[in-house]
Enzyme design. Structure first.
Site, mmCIF file in Angstrom:
data_model
loop_
_atom_site.group_PDB
_atom_site.id
_atom_site.type_symbol
_atom_site.label_atom_id
_atom_site.label_comp_id
_atom_site.label_asym_id
_atom_site.label_seq_id
_atom_site.Cartn_x
_atom_site.Cartn_y
_atom_site.Cartn_z
ATOM 1 N N ALA A 76 0.801 -1.242 0.000
ATOM 2 C CA ALA A 76 0.000 0.000 0.000
ATOM 3 C C ALA A 76 0.829 1.285 0.000
ATOM 4 C CB ALA A 76 -0.948 -0.008 1.197
ATOM 5 N N SER A 84 -2.433 -9.561 -14.994
ATOM 6 C CA SER A 84 -2.062 -8.927 -16.260
ATOM 7 C C SER A 84 -0.853 -8.031 -16.069
ATOM 8 C CB SER A 84 -3.223 -8.101 -16.815
ATOM 9 O OG SER A 84 -2.804 -7.453 -18.008
ATOM 10 N N GLY A 85 0.033 -8.037 -17.033
ATOM 11 C CA GLY A 85 1.192 -7.149 -17.024
ATOM 12 C C GLY A 85 0.792 -5.706 -17.266
ATOM 13 N N HIS A 116 10.549 3.019 -19.338
ATOM 14 C CA HIS A 116 9.943 3.252 -18.029
ATOM 15 C C HIS A 116 10.871 4.109 -17.168
ATOM 16 C CE1 HIS A 116 7.378 -0.195 -19.101
ATOM 17 N NE2 HIS A 116 6.528 0.290 -18.222
ATOM 18 N N LYS A 161 12.185 1.320 -11.995
ATOM 19 C CA LYS A 161 11.654 -0.003 -12.362
ATOM 20 C C LYS A 161 12.747 -1.068 -12.270
ATOM 21 C CE LYS A 161 8.771 -2.374 -15.758
ATOM 22 N NZ LYS A 161 7.915 -2.961 -14.697
HETATM 23 N N1 LIG Z 1 0.030 -4.525 -14.380
HETATM 24 C C1 LIG Z 1 0.053 -3.187 -14.401
HETATM 25 O O1 LIG Z 1 -0.832 -2.516 -14.979
HETATM 26 C C2 LIG Z 1 1.154 -2.486 -13.678
HETATM 27 C C3 LIG Z 1 2.094 -3.228 -13.018
HETATM 28 N N2 LIG Z 1 3.051 -2.619 -12.273
HETATM 29 C C4 LIG Z 1 3.913 -3.514 -11.495
HETATM 30 O O2 LIG Z 1 3.555 -3.403 -10.119
HETATM 31 C C5 LIG Z 1 4.683 -3.706 -9.313
HETATM 32 C C6 LIG Z 1 4.909 -2.594 -8.298
HETATM 33 O O3 LIG Z 1 5.286 -1.413 -8.964
HETATM 34 P P1 LIG Z 1 5.522 -0.052 -8.159
HETATM 35 O O4 LIG Z 1 4.325 0.295 -7.363
HETATM 36 O O5 LIG Z 1 6.051 0.927 -9.135
HETATM 37 O O6 LIG Z 1 6.708 -0.517 -7.176
HETATM 38 P P2 LIG Z 1 7.013 -0.016 -5.697
HETATM 39 O O7 LIG Z 1 8.353 -0.575 -5.345
HETATM 40 O O8 LIG Z 1 6.771 1.443 -5.592
HETATM 41 O O9 LIG Z 1 5.886 -0.748 -4.813
HETATM 42 C C7 LIG Z 1 5.885 -2.102 -4.464
HETATM 43 C C8 LIG Z 1 5.394 -2.166 -3.051
HETATM 44 O O10 LIG Z 1 5.197 -3.516 -2.651
HETATM 45 C C9 LIG Z 1 5.804 -3.683 -1.372
HETATM 46 N N3 LIG Z 1 6.124 -5.060 -1.072
HETATM 47 C C10 LIG Z 1 7.120 -5.823 -1.604
HETATM 48 N N4 LIG Z 1 7.113 -7.015 -1.002
HETATM 49 C C11 LIG Z 1 6.114 -7.004 -0.072
HETATM 50 C C12 LIG Z 1 5.634 -7.942 0.877
HETATM 51 N N5 LIG Z 1 6.181 -9.131 0.998
HETATM 52 N N6 LIG Z 1 4.582 -7.591 1.670
HETATM 53 C C13 LIG Z 1 4.021 -6.376 1.554
HETATM 54 N N7 LIG Z 1 4.447 -5.428 0.668
HETATM 55 C C14 LIG Z 1 5.478 -5.764 -0.129
HETATM 56 C C15 LIG Z 1 7.042 -2.804 -1.463
HETATM 57 O O11 LIG Z 1 7.591 -2.593 -0.187
HETATM 58 P P3 LIG Z 1 9.179 -2.280 -0.078
HETATM 59 O O12 LIG Z 1 9.371 -0.941 -0.675
HETATM 60 O O13 LIG Z 1 9.423 -2.338 1.406
HETATM 61 O O14 LIG Z 1 9.894 -3.359 -0.833
HETATM 62 C C16 LIG Z 1 6.448 -1.553 -2.086
HETATM 63 O O15 LIG Z 1 5.795 -0.738 -1.151
HETATM 64 C C17 LIG Z 1 5.849 -3.919 -10.287
HETATM 65 O O16 LIG Z 1 5.981 -5.312 -10.538
HETATM 66 C C18 LIG Z 1 5.380 -3.198 -11.545
HETATM 67 O O17 LIG Z 1 5.975 -3.632 -12.723
HETATM 68 C C19 LIG Z 1 3.149 -1.260 -12.172
HETATM 69 C C20 LIG Z 1 2.260 -0.476 -12.848
HETATM 70 C C21 LIG Z 1 1.187 -1.008 -13.667
HETATM 71 O O1 LIG Z 2 6.728 -0.704 -13.283
HETATM 72 C C1 LIG Z 2 5.913 0.067 -13.850
HETATM 73 O O2 LIG Z 2 5.836 1.261 -13.560
HETATM 74 C C2 LIG Z 2 5.011 -0.500 -14.863
HETATM 75 N N1 LIG Z 2 4.998 -1.782 -15.000
HETATM 76 C C3 LIG Z 2 4.154 -2.541 -15.850
HETATM 77 C C4 LIG Z 2 4.996 -3.362 -16.811
HETATM 78 O O3 LIG Z 2 5.988 -3.980 -16.363
HETATM 79 O O4 LIG Z 2 4.669 -3.418 -17.986
HETATM 80 C C5 LIG Z 2 3.064 -1.740 -16.501
HETATM 81 C C6 LIG Z 2 3.358 -0.293 -16.745
HETATM 82 O O5 LIG Z 2 3.993 -0.157 -17.984
HETATM 83 C C7 LIG Z 2 4.105 0.392 -15.619
#
Ligand SMILES: NC(=O)C1=CN([C@@H]2O[C@H](COP(=O)(O)OP(=O)(O)OC[C@H]3O[C@@H](n4cnc5c(N)ncnc54)[C@H](OP(=O)(O)O)[C@@H]3O)[C@@H](O)[C@H]2O)C=CC1
Ligand SMILES: O=C(O)C1=N[C@H](C(=O)O)C[C@H](O)C1
Length: 270
Positions: A11, A124-125, A157, A161
């Site tokens: 969160a 979904s990615g 990106h 990332k």
């Molecule tokens: N499918 C889609 O449409 C999209 C996918 N993504 C994907 O989402 C993921 C997250 O991206 P983003 O938000 O930028 O990354 P962030 O690093 O900002 O956020 C990830 C969060 O998850 C937490 N986390 C990791 N492990 C745990 C755990 N075991 N328990 C609880 N919390 C945990 C992290 O904590 P901590 O910092 O302490 O590690 C962090 O707060 C990536 O894989 C990204 O590629 C992103 C955007 C769009």
């Molecule tokens: O890490 C991101 O920010 C994003 N991750 C997803 C991906 O791996 O494709 C989706 C989006 O492009 C943003």
């Protein structure tokens, strides 16, 4: 029908905070818990305040088991090993699991298929309408064009990332491979360096750029002799992924157990 009770895991992350905002704004959903890992500095903070929407009375906890109990759905954009643990807990709690996490290695997501035998699971990615529509267009273009057209997937990106190629790039590569009737695992070229030799016809290449604050940009290029087709998506706000995830949760709430994609949610597979 009562509101869908949602938990956001991760969160305090970039997407976690966007997910909290999306749940607050959505009709038919309410935020009941927010989870971070035990070491997180966000523990004990109000999830709404952290997300910039004011206090919600939902304090960030590291107790995922308690957080999932009584919940209808879990929104999860974290990391693969965390997501695998959350899938098991979601299945035990009978909550739908919506997964945006990327960076999966081959076969690593097998436990998610086990969870999907007892709960609706959407993975979904990319959760945006635009990218999923783009994937359908890429599949069509790849069906129409033969190996005279070289397929390359280019993505950019932000500098934070951690995985490459992006989940979206792989999703688009899969769509191209499906359209061409080939196995992406056998024909993908993930990087090039040094004397690589000439490109093999039929390969699908990937190129990765990282820098600054770019939310997410993807192009699929069909390069032929004397002409080139480029299909591009540019995300301008990560809120669109979060809104897509909430839409997927509300859809999954009405579905039987199973492993679903965003294309299922959006009706692009009908
Ligand atoms: N499918 C889609 O449409 C999209 C996918 N993504 C994907 O989402 C993921 C997250 O991206 P983003 O938000 O930028 O990354 P962030 O690093 O900002 O956020 C990830 C969060 O998850 C937490 N986390 C990791 N492990 C745990 C755990 N075991 N328990 C609880 N919390 C945990 C992290 O904590 P901590 O910092 O302490 O590690 C962090 O707060 C990536 O894989 C990204 O590629 C992103 C955007 C769009
Ligand atoms: O890490 C991101 O920010 C994003 N991750 C997803 C991906 O791996 O494709 C989706 C989006 O492009 C943003």
């Amino acid at each position: 029908m009562s509101e869908m009770r949602l938990v956001v895991v991760g969160a305090a992350g970039r997407m976690g905070r966007a997910l909290v905002r999306a749940v607050v704004e959505a009709k038919g959903a309410t935020l009941v818990a927010a989870v971070e890992r035990s070491e997180s500095e966000a523990l004990g903070k109000d999830a709404g305040e952290l997300a910039g929407v004011g206090p919600l009375g939902v304090v960030i906890t590291d107790d995922a088991t308690a957080a999932f109990s009584g919940a209808d759905g879990v929104l999860d954009f974290t990391a693969p090993q965390a997501t695998i643990r959350f899938a098991k807990l979601a299945a035990e709690a009978g909550a739908a699991h919506i997964i945006g996490t990327t960076g999966w290695s081959d076969g690593e997501d097998a436990p998610l298929h086990v969870a999907a035998s007892s709960i609706p699971l959407v993975k979904s990615g990319n959760m945006s309408l635009g990218v999923n529509l783009l994937a359908a267009l890429v599949k069509k273009a790849a069906e129409a064009l033969d190996e005279e057209f070289d397929i390359e997937v280019l993505e950019m990106h932000h500098k934070h990332k951690v995985d490459a190629p992006s989940g979206t790039a792989l999703l688009l590569g899969e769509a191209a491979a499906e359209g061409r009737g080939i196995d992406l695992g056998e024909r993908s070229v993930r990087s090039r360096d040094g004397i690589t030799g000439a490109r093999d016809a039929g390969d699908i290449g990937f190129a990765t750029l990282r820098g600054g604050s770019v939310i997410g940009e993807h192009s699929v290029i069909f390069a032929g002799e004397g002409e080139r087709i480029e299909l591009t998506h540019r995300a301008e706000d990560r809120q669109l992924f979060a809104n897509g995830a909430v839409k997927a949760a509300l859809w999954a709430h009405r579905q039987p157990p199973g492993f679903y994609s965003m294309a299922d949610v959006l009706g692009l597979n009908d």
